[in-house]
Structure formats: C-alpha cells, structure tokens
Write an enzyme that holds these catalytic residues in place. Structure first.
Site, PDB file in Angstrom:
ATOM      1  N   GLU A  56      -5.456  -5.433  10.682  1.00  0.00           N
ATOM      2  CA  GLU A  56      -4.433  -4.578  10.466  1.00  0.00           C
ATOM      3  C   GLU A  56      -4.476  -3.273  12.389  1.00  0.00           C
ATOM      4  OE1 GLU A  56      -1.678  -3.049   7.089  1.00  0.00           O
ATOM      5  OE2 GLU A  56      -4.039  -1.805   6.978  1.00  0.00           O
ATOM      6  N   GLU A  79      -6.683   4.486   7.660  1.00  0.00           N
ATOM      7  CA  GLU A  79      -6.209   5.925   7.646  1.00  0.00           C
ATOM      8  C   GLU A  79      -7.384   6.641   7.160  1.00  0.00           C
ATOM      9  OE1 GLU A  79      -2.872   5.456   6.087  1.00  0.00           O
ATOM     10  OE2 GLU A  79      -1.813   4.848   7.269  1.00  0.00           O
ATOM     11  N   SER A  84       3.851  -2.370   9.977  1.00  0.00           N
ATOM     12  CA  SER A  84       4.877  -2.508  10.647  1.00  0.00           C
ATOM     13  C   SER A  84       5.777  -4.172  10.352  1.00  0.00           C
ATOM     14  CB  SER A  84       5.282  -2.243  12.235  1.00  0.00           C
ATOM     15  OG  SER A  84       4.826  -0.548  12.375  1.00  0.00           O
ATOM     16  N   GLY A 109       2.334   2.216  10.973  1.00  0.00           N
ATOM     17  CA  GLY A 109       3.113   3.123  10.418  1.00  0.00           C
ATOM     18  C   GLY A 109       4.016   3.124  11.971  1.00  0.00           C
ATOM     19  N   LYS A 152       0.172   3.995  -0.433  1.00  0.00           N
ATOM     20  CA  LYS A 152      -0.592   5.043   0.402  1.00  0.00           C
ATOM     21  C   LYS A 152       0.003   6.467  -0.735  1.00  0.00           C
ATOM     22  CE  LYS A 152       0.147   3.346   5.414  1.00  0.00           C
ATOM     23  NZ  LYS A 152       0.069   3.148   5.987  1.00  0.00           N
ATOM     24  N   HIS A 186      -9.457   1.009   4.823  1.00  0.00           N
ATOM     25  CA  HIS A 186      -7.995   1.459   5.287  1.00  0.00           C
ATOM     26  C   HIS A 186      -8.322   2.015   6.705  1.00  0.00           C
ATOM     27  CE1 HIS A 186      -4.045   2.443   6.212  1.00  0.00           C
ATOM     28  NE2 HIS A 186      -3.760   1.525   5.737  1.00  0.00           N
ATOM     29  N   ASN A 200       0.628  -1.117   0.333  1.00  0.00           N
ATOM     30  CA  ASN A 200       0.147  -0.305   0.054  1.00  0.00           C
ATOM     31  C   ASN A 200       0.538   1.558   0.265  1.00  0.00           C
ATOM     32  OD1 ASN A 200      -1.887   1.987   0.725  1.00  0.00           O
ATOM     33  ND2 ASN A 200      -2.204   1.248   2.850  1.00  0.00           N
TER      34      ASN A 200
HETATM   35  P1  PGA Z   1       2.735  -0.115   7.208  1.00  0.00           P
HETATM   36  O1  PGA Z   1       1.415   0.858   7.031  1.00  0.00           O
HETATM   37  O2  PGA Z   1       3.525  -0.920   7.036  1.00  0.00           O
HETATM   38  O3  PGA Z   1       3.279   1.220   7.653  1.00  0.00           O
HETATM   39  O4  PGA Z   1       2.505  -0.243   8.806  1.00  0.00           O
HETATM   40  C1  PGA Z   1       0.689  -0.436   7.259  1.00  0.00           C
HETATM   41  C2  PGA Z   1      -0.640   0.106   5.821  1.00  0.00           C
HETATM   42  O5  PGA Z   1      -0.782   0.621   6.181  1.00  0.00           O
HETATM   43  O6  PGA Z   1      -1.534  -0.883   5.297  1.00  0.00           O
END
Ligand code: PGA
Length: 253
Positions: A169, A99, A215, A175, A13, A97, A11
């Site tokens: 997740e 976010e 992560s 992140g 982003k 997601h 992803n």
């Molecule tokens: P990350 O993000 O690997 O940077 O923690 C995962 C995601 O948001 O799908």
C-alpha cells in the site's frame, strides 16, 4: 497460471457503529454472497466484530480485525489480543497499516511482534508495507519495502511465511484518489515475491498472496488485478459503499 485465489478485503477503518456495520454487511451479503471463485474479507471496527461474526456465519465472508497487541493478555489498557479476536470470530488481522505506523507509533519492530502474535494465535496476518511519496520520489521505494518486509518476516519458518498475506500500500495512494498505475504496482509486487522467494523459498513465494491497496475503486480494479503478481486488493473508502465494494469483488481480469 497462478493458483492463488484472489482476495478482496475491505478495511472499514474507524467508520461504523455496530448497527451501521450490520446494515452494511446485510447489503454486502445480498450483493456478493454468491461469488464463488474468490475470497472476500471485511475488517470492521472492534466493536462490531462479534455481531458481524454471527451475521456472516455460514456465508463466504471472512472476518478480520484492523490491529492487535502482541501480548496474550496483561495490563495493557485499550489493547486487544489475538485470542480475543479469535473468540470474537476473526480469522485474519491487518498488521502494520500505514495509518498505524504514521499516527499510532507502530514500528517495523512492533509490526514484527504483532505478525508473530497473530500467527501464534492462529490468525492470518495481512502485513502492510509501502513507501511515502517522499520515499518514492527519492527512489527508495524498494529499500523501504524490503526493510519493512524483511523485519516483519524475520526468523519466520517457511510455513509461517506461507500463512501470511502481504499488502503493498503506497502511502501516497491511500485515501488520496491517486492510485498507483498497474505497472507501478506490478513492479513492486514482483520484487516483493522475489524477496519472499529469497526468504522462504520459491514454492512459498509462488503461493503467497500479495494485495494492492491505495484508492482501489470500481473503475480501476480490473486493470490493477490483471497484473500477474497482484492477487487482490485491500480497499478502504470504496469498501464502505456496498455497491462499490461488490463491483470490486466482481472484478474481471
Ligand atoms: P483507500 O484505503 O482505499 O481509501 O485508499 C486503502 C487502505 O487504507 O487500506
């Protein structure tokens, strides 16, 4: 022995202009174009989809968008429909997601509408669920995940559930560099599979892929994906570096 083909998904982003995305995909094709026994997917920003679709045509890379609107067309400034994504070359779309839920107002109800729109538009939805740190600490992880998933999948036929991918997740792991332990992830994944079994039957549950996200890095992917109900990873930060994502794709379990 599970017959579920592992899926490693990146992803991206809101990172990468179309030229930058083209450079990253070129590096990826060189590094992982030949990995045979797993599915590999990238989800670049909307503006890079069409050019990347052309670039990866005939390769093993699959293309996803990061979001969609639930209507097919209309006066919805700034939104993009399933048919537009299919025309741009997508086969998959990320839905709900954290976010989107936390920063852009996606709710359980709109995630459900988007999931339906994706399926009706012949896109495979990757439906994201997961608890916040406060919810985990309050001991409500499974209540939250069960609510999110039950609403997202409500009234779907077993065939539609079978055509859906789930991503667990935990919000506190996204992140942050703070990854769920393999045992923490497995615990939730097995409960998700049990829930899918209750909703759509054991055969569907046995086939649905449940990804872990939060992560995931080259140094933790092997241990995570050794767990029986982890069928792949949804990777954010580490998917932006070709060598890191290539190592994740080449996980060994
Ligand atoms: P990350 O993000 O690997 O940077 O923690 C995962 C995601 O948001 O799908």
């Amino acid at each position: 022995m599970s017959t579920r083909v592992p899926l490693l998904a990146g992803n991206w982003k809101m990172y990468g202009t179309a030229p930058e995305a083209a450079a990253l995909v070129g590096d990826l094709l060189a590094l992982i174009g030949d990995v045979p026994d797993r599915d590999i997917l990238i989800a670049p920003p909307f503006t890079a989809l069409t050019s990347i679709a052309e670039r990866i045509a005939g390769s093993r890379l699959l293309l996803a968008a990061q979001n969609l609107h639930w209507e097919t067309q209309g006066a919805f400034t700034g939104e993009i429909s399933a048919s537009m994504l299919v025309a741009a070359g997508c086969t998959h779309v990320i839905v709900g997601h954290s976010e989107r839920r936390q920063l852009f107002g996606d709710t359980d109800a709109t995630v459900a509408r988007k999931t339906r729109a994706a399926l009706q538009g012949r896109l495979t939805p990757i439906v994201c669920v997961g608890e916040t740190l406060a919810e985990r600490e309050a001991g409500t992880t499974m209540d939250v995940v069960r609510r999110q998933l039950t609403i997202a999948l409500a009234d779907l036929s077993p065939d539609s559930v079978a055509a859906t991918i789930i991503a667990y997740e935990p919000v506190w792991a996204i992140g942050t560099g703070r990854v769920a332990t393999p045992e923490q992830a497995q615990e939730v994944h097995s409960e998700i599979r049990a829930l899918i079994s209750a909703l759509a039957g054991p055969a569907v549950a046995a086939g649905v892929r449940i990804l872990y996200g939060g992560s995931v890095k080259p140094d933790n992917v092997d241990a995570l994906l050794r767990q029986p109900d982890l069928d792949g990873a949804l990777v954010g930060g580490a998917s932006l570096k070709a060598t890191d994502f290539a190592r994740i794709v080449r996980f060994t379990s």
